[in-house]
Every structure is written in C-alpha cells, then in structure tokens.
Design a protein around this motif. Structure first.
Motif, PDB file in Angstrom:
ATOM      1  N   PRO A 132     -19.577   7.868  -3.651  1.00  0.00           N
ATOM      2  CA  PRO A 132     -19.152   8.143  -5.023  1.00  0.00           C
ATOM      3  C   PRO A 132     -18.373   6.989  -5.655  1.00  0.00           C
ATOM      4  N   ASN A 133     -17.719   6.181  -4.815  1.00  0.00           N
ATOM      5  CA  ASN A 133     -16.903   5.075  -5.332  1.00  0.00           C
ATOM      6  C   ASN A 133     -17.536   3.714  -5.054  1.00  0.00           C
ATOM      7  N   ALA A 134     -18.865   3.650  -5.086  1.00  0.00           N
ATOM      8  CA  ALA A 134     -19.568   2.392  -4.813  1.00  0.00           C
ATOM      9  C   ALA A 134     -19.238   1.329  -5.865  1.00  0.00           C
ATOM     10  N   SER A 172     -15.665  22.759   8.194  1.00  0.00           N
ATOM     11  CA  SER A 172     -14.976  22.391   6.954  1.00  0.00           C
ATOM     12  C   SER A 172     -15.176  20.908   6.668  1.00  0.00           C
ATOM     13  N   PHE A 173     -15.740  20.601   5.505  1.00  0.00           N
ATOM     14  CA  PHE A 173     -15.989  19.218   5.107  1.00  0.00           C
ATOM     15  C   PHE A 173     -15.506  19.018   3.667  1.00  0.00           C
ATOM     16  N   PRO A 174     -14.194  19.083   3.456  1.00  0.00           N
ATOM     17  CA  PRO A 174     -13.658  19.014   2.094  1.00  0.00           C
ATOM     18  C   PRO A 174     -13.894  17.682   1.403  1.00  0.00           C
ATOM     19  N   GLU A 175     -14.169  16.642   2.194  1.00  0.00           N
ATOM     20  CA  GLU A 175     -14.407  15.322   1.598  1.00  0.00           C
ATOM     21  C   GLU A 175     -15.760  15.223   0.907  1.00  0.00           C
ATOM     22  N   ASP A 176     -16.659  16.172   1.182  1.00  0.00           N
ATOM     23  CA  ASP A 176     -18.044  16.109   0.708  1.00  0.00           C
ATOM     24  C   ASP A 176     -18.283  17.181  -0.355  1.00  0.00           C
ATOM     25  N   LYS A 177     -18.375  16.766  -1.609  1.00  0.00           N
ATOM     26  CA  LYS A 177     -18.550  17.707  -2.713  1.00  0.00           C
ATOM     27  C   LYS A 177     -19.956  18.308  -2.752  1.00  0.00           C
ATOM     28  N   LEU A 178     -20.881  17.739  -1.997  1.00  0.00           N
ATOM     29  CA  LEU A 178     -22.248  18.263  -1.978  1.00  0.00           C
ATOM     30  C   LEU A 178     -22.429  19.365  -0.937  1.00  0.00           C
ATOM     31  N   LYS A 179     -21.505  19.445   0.042  1.00  0.00           N
ATOM     32  CA  LYS A 179     -21.644  20.437   1.115  1.00  0.00           C
ATOM     33  C   LYS A 179     -21.110  21.782   0.646  1.00  0.00           C
ATOM     34  N   LYS A 180     -22.008  22.760   0.589  1.00  0.00           N
ATOM     35  CA  LYS A 180     -21.615  24.112   0.204  1.00  0.00           C
ATOM     36  C   LYS A 180     -21.166  24.894   1.436  1.00  0.00           C
ATOM     37  N   THR A 192     -16.725   9.066   0.499  1.00  0.00           N
ATOM     38  CA  THR A 192     -16.204   7.833  -0.084  1.00  0.00           C
ATOM     39  C   THR A 192     -16.030   6.766   0.988  1.00  0.00           C
ATOM     40  N   ALA A 193     -15.903   5.526   0.543  1.00  0.00           N
ATOM     41  CA  ALA A 193     -15.664   4.411   1.457  1.00  0.00           C
ATOM     42  C   ALA A 193     -14.317   4.586   2.158  1.00  0.00           C
TER      43      ALA A 193
END
Length: 267
Positions: A132-134, A172-180, A192-193
């Motif tokens: 996301p922060n590329a 739990s993968f809170p860093e990943d907004k695509l993981k439901k 993110t990097a």
C-alpha cells in the motif's frame, strides 16, 4: 543450535544460538555441505539484478538503485545459470514434503518460476504481495510498481506438504486490510513495507517486512521444523521463526556487514 549438528561440520557459524545458526559465505558452497533431505522449508529472496546505475524514489527522495555487486546483472544467460544453480541446491536439501518460497519482481521471478518447473517442483501458489505504501514511479512512463510476486512450490507432488489452513483462515491479520475475518486466506496479501522499528539495528536495501515472513512461516511449517534462508539479508526470516517459536532457523548471508545486522536482530 542444539539439534542437527550435521549442518555445522564444515563451516564455522558467524552466529549460533539454541534455535538459530547464521553462516557468512556463498550460499551454494554452504548448502552443498548440507545432507540430502534435511530442510523442511526454504524462503529465498535472491538478488533481483537491478543495480544498473538507474534512479528510484525512496522516502520521497531520488536515489541511486545500486545496492551492491551481488545485485548486478551478468546478462540473461548467466543470471539464469545462477538461479538454476541455487534452486537445484535447495531442491537436494529439501525433504520430500518440503516447500520453497521465492520472492521477486518481474525482473527475476519469471526466471525462477521457469527453473522451478524445469527442476520438477510443483507450484502451489503465486502470491501477489501488494504494498500500500509503494514508492511512486519517477519516469511517469508506465504503471507504478506496487507489488512483488512470491512463488510457493513443493518438492514432490506426491508428498504431503505442510499447510496450516485453519491458522490462515481464522488467524488474526490486522495488518492486512484485504483479509476478511474467518474466511479463506486469498493469494493477494496487503502488507506495508518494513516498519521503522524493524530497522532499529540497521537497514538492508531489500529488507522484507516481519508481518510477511511471519505469515509465510506460520502457513507452511510446524513445530521443530528447520527453516533455511539462503539469501538472509537482514535476517527477517530468522526473526519470524523466533516470534512464532519452536522453529529452527538456518541463515546464509554473503556480506559480513549484514551478518552483523542479523546477529543483532537474532540476539
């Protein structure tokens, strides 16, 4: 590393602990000293061969892309030979049920994918790691590169490889907004990097984020598995193994300066 002293017969470790060992040297030479069928999982982040005196954007500034001699291309044919040699070496030491992960951009990943299939690996997934922060594209002549591809393959199609499905689905993968929540883990990961805190002891030009490696180790290993990283870099794979616990880590890094960085992180 208390277990499997067989890995320590021919080379003196740069660093060693109860659950990790780090070697400073050429990965081909060192891997060739390992016994057959001895490694459970490999994560490899080989050179992308991008150090061509060009420019890129880093933290909003224009910087040179050169990272070191290890990242300079020697031409398509020689680069292909290099990838074939280390992938073949990894295949020999992987257990029949073992798997390998290889990360890369379009500059190298297609060569690696071809060589994996040529050497009878069975590709399980290609993961799109979305950043996301590329960094932006300075030339404005093509699309902004905002992902890397990670290939996951097993050595033997007929062997039962490790995949911790429930942990990937319900973890739990809170860093990943695509993981439901409580749904199957898909093959596009939004991570993110590397965070600033992960560079506390120094920086590596191609450092991978800890969240990425924790997911890979958690997905494809079980307790007491031996994990090998032949292009250790900043040692993120080893840190991930320590975070998850009860994994034995072997790292190989050719640059002594980066070995010092890995030693600090693993200590």
């Amino acid at each position: 590393m208390d277990r499997d002293k067989q890995f320590l017969k021919n080379y003196t470790p740069f660093f060693e602990s109860s659950d990790a060992v780090l070697f400073n040297g050429d990965c081909l030479e060192i891997i060739n000293s390992f016994p057959d069928d001895s490694i459970d999982m490999i994560f490899a982040d080989p050179p992308y061969m991008l150090s061509n005196d060009g420019l890129t954007c880093q933290n909003g500034k224009m910087v040179n892309v050169n990272k070191g001699k290890w990242d300079k291309s020697r031409g398509f044919e020689e680069d292909t030979v290099f990838h074939n040699e280390w992938i073949c070496a990894c295949r020999r030491v992987l257990k029949p049920e073992g798997t390998i992960w290889i990360s890369g951009t379009y500059h190298s990943i297609y060569q690696c994918g071809y060589i994996l299939q040529k050497n009878y690996f069975h590709i399980l997934n290609d993961i799109a790691w979305f950043k996301p922060n590329a960094s932006p594209n300075l030339s404005c002549r093509f699309f902004t590169a905002s992902h890397e591809t990670i290939i996951w393959a097993r050595k033997d199609k007929n062997a039962q490889h490790t995949f911790n499905y429930e942990k990937m689905k319900n973890g739990s993968f809170p860093e990943d907004k695509l993981k439901k929540e409580n749904t199957q883990m898909r093959s596009v990961w939004s991570i993110t990097a590397s965070k600033t805190s992960e560079k506390e002891y120094g920086k590596h030009p191609t450092q991978k984020p800890l969240d990425l490696l924790k997911r890979i180790v958690l997905a494809s290993t079980k307790e007491n598995d031996i994990v090998l990283d032949p292009f250790c870099g900043s040692g993120t794979t080893g840190v991930a193994c320590k975070n998850i616990k009860n994994r034995l880590f072997i790292g190989i890094e050719i640059d002594a300066g980066f070995c010092e960085l890995v030693k600090k992180r693993l200590s």
